[in-house]
Design a protein around this motif. Structure first.
Motif, PDB file in Angstrom:
ATOM      1  N   GLU A   1      23.200  57.502  24.087  1.00  3.92           N
ATOM      2  CA  GLU A   1      21.783  57.612  23.753  1.00  3.92           C
ATOM      3  C   GLU A   1      20.971  57.786  25.029  1.00  3.92           C
ATOM      4  O   GLU A   1      21.352  57.264  26.064  1.00  3.92           O
TER       5      GLU A   1
ATOM      6  N   LEU B   1      29.105  68.153  26.701  1.00  5.41           N
ATOM      7  CA  LEU B   1      28.036  67.825  25.762  1.00  5.41           C
ATOM      8  C   LEU B   1      28.612  67.224  24.484  1.00  5.41           C
ATOM      9  O   LEU B   1      28.106  66.219  23.969  1.00  5.41           O
TER      10      LEU B   1
ATOM     11  N   ARG C   1      27.623  63.553  23.281  1.00  7.69           N
ATOM     12  CA  ARG C   1      26.764  63.486  22.090  1.00  7.69           C
ATOM     13  C   ARG C   1      27.505  62.992  20.854  1.00  7.69           C
ATOM     14  O   ARG C   1      26.956  62.212  20.069  1.00  7.69           O
TER      15      ARG C   1
ATOM     16  N   VAL D   1      17.624  69.318  23.143  1.00  6.81           N
ATOM     17  CA  VAL D   1      18.908  69.594  23.798  1.00  6.81           C
ATOM     18  C   VAL D   1      18.929  71.034  24.297  1.00  6.81           C
ATOM     19  O   VAL D   1      19.344  71.309  25.428  1.00  6.81           O
TER      20      VAL D   1
ATOM     21  N   LEU E   1      20.804  61.006  24.140  1.00  3.86           N
ATOM     22  CA  LEU E   1      21.348  62.326  23.842  1.00  3.86           C
ATOM     23  C   LEU E   1      21.907  62.406  22.426  1.00  3.86           C
ATOM     24  O   LEU E   1      21.704  63.402  21.724  1.00  3.86           O
TER      25      LEU E   1
ATOM     26  N   ALA F   1      19.026  62.921  20.070  1.00  3.07           N
ATOM     27  CA  ALA F   1      17.992  63.894  20.437  1.00  3.07           C
ATOM     28  C   ALA F   1      18.003  65.063  19.455  1.00  3.07           C
ATOM     29  O   ALA F   1      19.059  65.475  18.974  1.00  3.07           O
TER      30      ALA F   1
END
Length: 194
Positions: A167, A157, A161, A177, A169, A172
């Motif tokens: 994107e 993650l 991220r 998430v 993510l 977000a």
């Protein structure tokens, strides 16, 4: 008359210890770096390292500019409903990682992706101080494996991220998430792994 004791003003000792620790952790990893060795590099007594930083974990956090001490936050994560542990871990992770103005933890992860010394240092620290503490608290026979799965999910993650900035993510909001990822963390922690 000769003065004894501490000199007036800032001595720079704390900064010298942190810099010596940063070099020692980079060269020897988290496990290999010792308080005694760090003190020798800084030209101080080991007791002074403990005086300023309390423990090896706290010194590592200061040297790497981590925004929290695992020993301080892990117990609070483990309080509460066991079936929401994944959510609590993820919310802490996002709170720490989403800091504006650059995050030292993300910088360390970025370094770990291209530098074996940084990778070893991060791996050893996470295995002992973060994942190890969660695994111990879980008490399941496969707790270490479960905690490692959680760590791998968070590392992925972070890479997507914060480093690759994939994107949508990367932009977000935290609740989105959490809604998507926390159930996976929870399954790793307490669910069926078969």
């Amino acid at each position: 008359m000769v003065r004894t004791g501490r000199r007036p003003g800032e001595s720079g000792t704390r900064e010298a210890i942190v810099e010596a620790a940063r070099r020692a952790f980079a060269e020897h990893g988290y496990e290999g770096a010792t308080i005694r060795g760090i003190a020798a590099r800084a030209g101080v007594d080991p007791a002074l390292v403990y005086h300023f930083h309390g423990s090896k974990e706290e010194l590592f956090a200061a040297a790497m500019r981590l925004p929290f001490q695992p020993s301080e936050v892990i117990p609070s994560l483990l309080e509460g409903e066991p079936d929401r542990l994944g959510e609590r871990i993820l919310r802490l992770f996002l709170k720490v990682s989403d800091q504006p103005g650059g995050n030292p933890f993300v910088a360390l992860m970025r370094s770990a992706s291209t530098n074996e010394q940084a990778a070893r240092m991060l791996r050893e620290f996470l295995a002992r101080e973060v994942i190890g503490r969660v695994a111990t608290a879980l008490g399941a026979p496969d707790a270490e494996l479960r905690a490692t799965f959680v760590g791998s999910q968070l590392a992925g993650l972070a890479m997507a991220r914060y480093i690759l900035r994939m994107e949508p993510l990367a932009s977000a909001d935290q609740d989105a998430v959490v809604a998507a990822v926390a159930p996976t963390l929870q399954r790793y922690l307490t669910g069926d792994l078969a």
